[in-house]
Design a protein around this motif. Structure first.
Motif, PDB file in Angstrom:
ATOM      1  N   ARG A  13       0.844  -1.196   0.000  1.00 58.67           N
ATOM      2  CA  ARG A  13       0.000   0.000   0.000  1.00 58.67           C
ATOM      3  C   ARG A  13       0.883   1.250   0.000  1.00 58.67           C
ATOM      4  NH1 ARG A  13      -2.990  -3.394   3.519  1.00 58.67           N
ATOM      5  NH2 ARG A  13      -5.088  -3.890   2.760  1.00 58.67           N
ATOM      6  N   ASP A  14       1.601   1.447   1.097  1.00 56.44           N
ATOM      7  CA  ASP A  14       2.513   2.583   1.187  1.00 56.44           C
ATOM      8  C   ASP A  14       3.923   2.124   0.817  1.00 56.44           C
ATOM      9  OD1 ASP A  14       0.407   4.167   2.118  1.00 56.44           O
ATOM     10  OD2 ASP A  14       0.756   3.506   4.189  1.00 56.44           O
ATOM     11  N   ASP A  15       4.824   3.082   0.692  1.00 56.65           N
ATOM     12  CA  ASP A  15       6.218   2.744   0.400  1.00 56.65           C
ATOM     13  C   ASP A  15       6.817   1.925   1.538  1.00 56.65           C
ATOM     14  OD1 ASP A  15       6.127   4.093  -1.978  1.00 56.65           O
ATOM     15  OD2 ASP A  15       7.037   5.926  -1.197  1.00 56.65           O
ATOM     16  N   LEU A  16       7.456   0.809   1.173  1.00 55.62           N
ATOM     17  CA  LEU A  16       8.172   0.039   2.179  1.00 55.62           C
ATOM     18  C   LEU A  16       9.367   0.842   2.679  1.00 55.62           C
ATOM     19  CD1 LEU A  16       8.465  -2.591   3.718  1.00 55.62           C
ATOM     20  CD2 LEU A  16       9.750  -3.533   1.777  1.00 55.62           C
ATOM     21  N   LEU A  17       9.978   1.559   1.746  1.00 59.27           N
ATOM     22  CA  LEU A  17      11.058   2.484   2.100  1.00 59.27           C
ATOM     23  C   LEU A  17      10.818   3.794   1.383  1.00 59.27           C
ATOM     24  CD1 LEU A  17      13.843   3.102   3.394  1.00 59.27           C
ATOM     25  CD2 LEU A  17      14.876   2.306   1.259  1.00 59.27           C
ATOM     26  N   PRO A  18      10.458   4.862   2.087  1.00 56.83           N
ATOM     27  CA  PRO A  18      10.303   6.166   1.436  1.00 56.83           C
ATOM     28  C   PRO A  18      11.652   6.678   0.954  1.00 56.83           C
ATOM     29  CG  PRO A  18      10.087   6.379   3.820  1.00 56.83           C
ATOM     30  CD  PRO A  18      10.161   4.918   3.534  1.00 56.83           C
ATOM     31  N   ALA A  19      11.614   7.557  -0.021  1.00 52.09           N
ATOM     32  CA  ALA A  19      12.837   8.042  -0.662  1.00 52.09           C
ATOM     33  C   ALA A  19      13.840   8.561   0.371  1.00 52.09           C
ATOM     34  CB  ALA A  19      12.496   9.141  -1.664  1.00 52.09           C
ATOM     35  N   THR A  20      15.062   8.014   0.304  1.00 45.84           N
ATOM     36  CA  THR A  20      16.098   8.333   1.291  1.00 45.84           C
ATOM     37  C   THR A  20      17.429   8.531   0.584  1.00 45.84           C
ATOM     38  OG1 THR A  20      14.974   6.978   2.965  1.00 45.84           O
ATOM     39  CG2 THR A  20      17.280   7.512   3.365  1.00 45.84           C
ATOM     40  N   SER A  21      18.172   9.529   1.034  1.00 41.76           N
ATOM     41  CA  SER A  21      19.499   9.804   0.480  1.00 41.76           C
ATOM     42  C   SER A  21      20.524   9.867   1.615  1.00 41.76           C
ATOM     43  CB  SER A  21      19.512  11.117  -0.299  1.00 41.76           C
ATOM     44  OG  SER A  21      18.602  11.085  -1.385  1.00 41.76           O
ATOM     45  N   LEU A  22      21.731   9.367   1.349  1.00 40.07           N
ATOM     46  CA  LEU A  22      22.784   9.386   2.367  1.00 40.07           C
ATOM     47  C   LEU A  22      24.110   9.046   1.699  1.00 40.07           C
ATOM     48  CD1 LEU A  22      23.507   6.119   3.026  1.00 40.07           C
ATOM     49  CD2 LEU A  22      21.260   6.292   4.102  1.00 40.07           C
ATOM     50  N   GLN A  23      25.171   9.226   2.442  1.00 38.89           N
ATOM     51  CA  GLN A  23      26.486   8.773   1.988  1.00 38.89           C
ATOM     52  C   GLN A  23      27.388   8.548   3.197  1.00 38.89           C
ATOM     53  OE1 GLN A  23      28.042  11.829  -0.648  1.00 38.89           O
ATOM     54  NE2 GLN A  23      28.917  12.997   1.039  1.00 38.89           N
ATOM     55  N   VAL A  24      28.298   7.589   3.052  1.00 36.53           N
ATOM     56  CA  VAL A  24      29.231   7.271   4.131  1.00 36.53           C
ATOM     57  C   VAL A  24      30.534   6.790   3.505  1.00 36.53           C
ATOM     58  CG1 VAL A  24      28.280   4.921   4.330  1.00 36.53           C
ATOM     59  CG2 VAL A  24      29.586   5.905   6.242  1.00 36.53           C
ATOM     60  N   ARG A  25      31.628   7.247   4.082  1.00 34.09           N
ATOM     61  CA  ARG A  25      32.954   6.878   3.581  1.00 34.09           C
ATOM     62  C   ARG A  25      33.602   5.847   4.501  1.00 34.09           C
ATOM     63  NH1 ARG A  25      32.150  12.304   2.777  1.00 34.09           N
ATOM     64  NH2 ARG A  25      32.586  13.098   0.675  1.00 34.09           N
ATOM     65  N   ARG A  26      34.641   5.229   3.995  1.00 34.65           N
ATOM     66  CA  ARG A  26      35.424   4.333   4.845  1.00 34.65           C
ATOM     67  C   ARG A  26      35.999   5.133   6.013  1.00 34.65           C
ATOM     68  NH1 ARG A  26      36.159   2.106  -0.219  1.00 34.65           N
ATOM     69  NH2 ARG A  26      36.139  -0.188  -0.335  1.00 34.65           N
ATOM     70  N   GLY A  27      36.013   4.509   7.158  1.00 33.56           N
ATOM     71  CA  GLY A  27      36.492   5.193   8.352  1.00 33.56           C
ATOM     72  C   GLY A  27      35.436   6.035   9.032  1.00 33.56           C
ATOM     73  N   GLU A  28      34.182   5.916   8.580  1.00 33.59           N
ATOM     74  CA  GLU A  28      33.104   6.746   9.121  1.00 33.59           C
ATOM     75  C   GLU A  28      31.939   5.868   9.585  1.00 33.59           C
ATOM     76  OE1 GLU A  28      30.820  10.831   7.771  1.00 33.59           O
ATOM     77  OE2 GLU A  28      31.098   9.275   6.271  1.00 33.59           O
ATOM     78  N   LEU A  29      31.300   6.292  10.654  1.00 27.13           N
ATOM     79  CA  LEU A  29      30.086   5.648  11.160  1.00 27.13           C
ATOM     80  C   LEU A  29      28.908   6.572  10.893  1.00 27.13           C
ATOM     81  CD1 LEU A  29      28.330   3.664  12.808  1.00 27.13           C
ATOM     82  CD2 LEU A  29      29.131   4.824  14.896  1.00 27.13           C
ATOM     83  N   LEU A  30      27.912   6.050  10.209  1.00 29.64           N
ATOM     84  CA  LEU A  30      26.708   6.816   9.903  1.00 29.64           C
ATOM     85  C   LEU A  30      25.528   6.180  10.621  1.00 29.64           C
ATOM     86  CD1 LEU A  30      25.060   8.921   8.188  1.00 29.64           C
ATOM     87  CD2 LEU A  30      24.831   7.108   6.469  1.00 29.64           C
ATOM     88  N   LEU A  31      24.779   6.973  11.378  1.00 31.70           N
ATOM     89  CA  LEU A  31      23.552   6.509  12.025  1.00 31.70           C
ATOM     90  C   LEU A  31      22.360   7.006  11.222  1.00 31.70           C
ATOM     91  CD1 LEU A  31      24.272   7.122  15.833  1.00 31.70           C
ATOM     92  CD2 LEU A  31      24.882   5.146  14.394  1.00 31.70           C
ATOM     93  N   VAL A  32      21.466   6.094  10.880  1.00 29.86           N
ATOM     94  CA  VAL A  32      20.264   6.443  10.129  1.00 29.86           C
ATOM     95  C   VAL A  32      19.048   6.107  10.998  1.00 29.86           C
ATOM     96  CG1 VAL A  32      18.991   6.182   7.977  1.00 29.86           C
ATOM     97  CG2 VAL A  32      21.460   5.820   8.003  1.00 29.86           C
ATOM     98  N   ALA A  33      18.236   7.116  11.288  1.00 31.28           N
ATOM     99  CA  ALA A  33      17.086   6.929  12.180  1.00 31.28           C
ATOM    100  C   ALA A  33      15.812   6.669  11.374  1.00 31.28           C
ATOM    101  CB  ALA A  33      16.898   8.165  13.065  1.00 31.28           C
TER     102      ALA A  33
END
Length: 266
Positions: A13-33
């Motif tokens: 019915r609705d989007d299982l995953l709504p449109a999302t953009s991000l980026q992460v490099r090696r050596g980096e920790l990214l938290l996505v809420a």
């Protein structure tokens, strides 16, 4: 570098995953809420190349091929996907996970040497459900990194095992900052820790909302034409041909005429 632009997955019915953009490099920790577990798991599957997105662009080191992304990444502890079964012992889990590593890297399928080398002998005889949250994450990430081809680590909802960020955040920070093996680490969580100041994103951050329709101006009623009434001159009584004279003047005239008549009669 992992780069994601407008990543979206259709649902029933609705989007299982709504449109999302991000980026992460090696050596980096990214938290996505993300609030919903289904959305968090869908994002984790897509980022690790386990689910094909409906729309958007996903690239890892300039390649967009899903197979290459999958071979370079590891999905950790995704509920309903690859989370360990509770009835397994740690020793059995290690044996199972080592069997999934390409043969050229895994060596002998023996859990005991691996547990010793990686300092997990103290929990080898425990059931998975008995392991504290922090120790569980250490074990699962170590198993994921047993494959030397893994450069991208995607952890699904590590905060569901403990409300205390210290049970999972320090371990992920240590993995991302390891100079000997720089990793790009993504943790999809229910909410960002209060004291988090590092890289962060939110599921659905690229959803475009249609502009709200402008309120239509109420039709203006035409002003009624001003009614111009014809000018009417004030009514005036017609002037008498001879204006009435004052009474004193009339009396004087009558008296003079009487005197003239008297003289004529004489």
């Amino acid at each position: 570098m992992l780069s994601v632009q407008q990543l979206q997955i259709n649902g029933r019915r609705d989007d299982l995953l709504p449109a999302t953009s991000l980026q992460v490099r090696r050596g980096e920790l990214l938290l996505v809420a993300g609030e919903g577990q289904d959305q968090r798991t869908a994002l984790a599957l897509a980022l690790s190349g386990r689910m094909k997105p409906s729309n958007g662009i996903l690239s890892w080191d300039a390649t967009t091929k899903t197979k290459k992304i999958r071979l370079s990444s590891a999905l950790v502890d995704s509920p309903g996907v690859n989370e360990p079964e509770q009835h397994l012992s740690v020793r059995d889990l290690v044996t199972e996970d080592l069997s999934l590593i390409p043969r050229r890297y895994r060596g002998a399928l023996l859990s005991k040497p691996w547990l010793k080398v990686n300092s997990f002998e103290d929990i080898a005889g425990l059931w998975i459900e008995q392991i504290p949250a922090a120790r569980r994450l250490e074990l699962l990430t170590a198993l994921a990194l047993a494959d030397p081809a893994t450069d991208l680590l995607v952890v699904d909802s590590p905060d569901r095992h403990s409300a205390d960020p210290s049970a999972w955040l320090p371990r992920l920070q240590a993995l991302a900052s390891d100079a000997g093996r720089p990793l790009a680490v993504v943790a999809v969580v229910g909410a960002l820790p209060d004291n988090w100041t590092g890289a962060a994103a939110v599921i659905g951050n690229s959803v475009s909302h249609p502009p709200e329709p402008e309120a239509e101006a109420a039709p203006t009623q035409p002003k009624p034409a001003a009614v111009v009434e014809p000018k009417t001159e004030p009514e005036t009584e017609p002037k008498a041909k001879h204006a009435a004279q004052p009474a004193s003047e009339t009396t004087s005239a009558a008296h003079a005429e009487s005197e003239n008549l008297q003289r004529t009669a004489k």
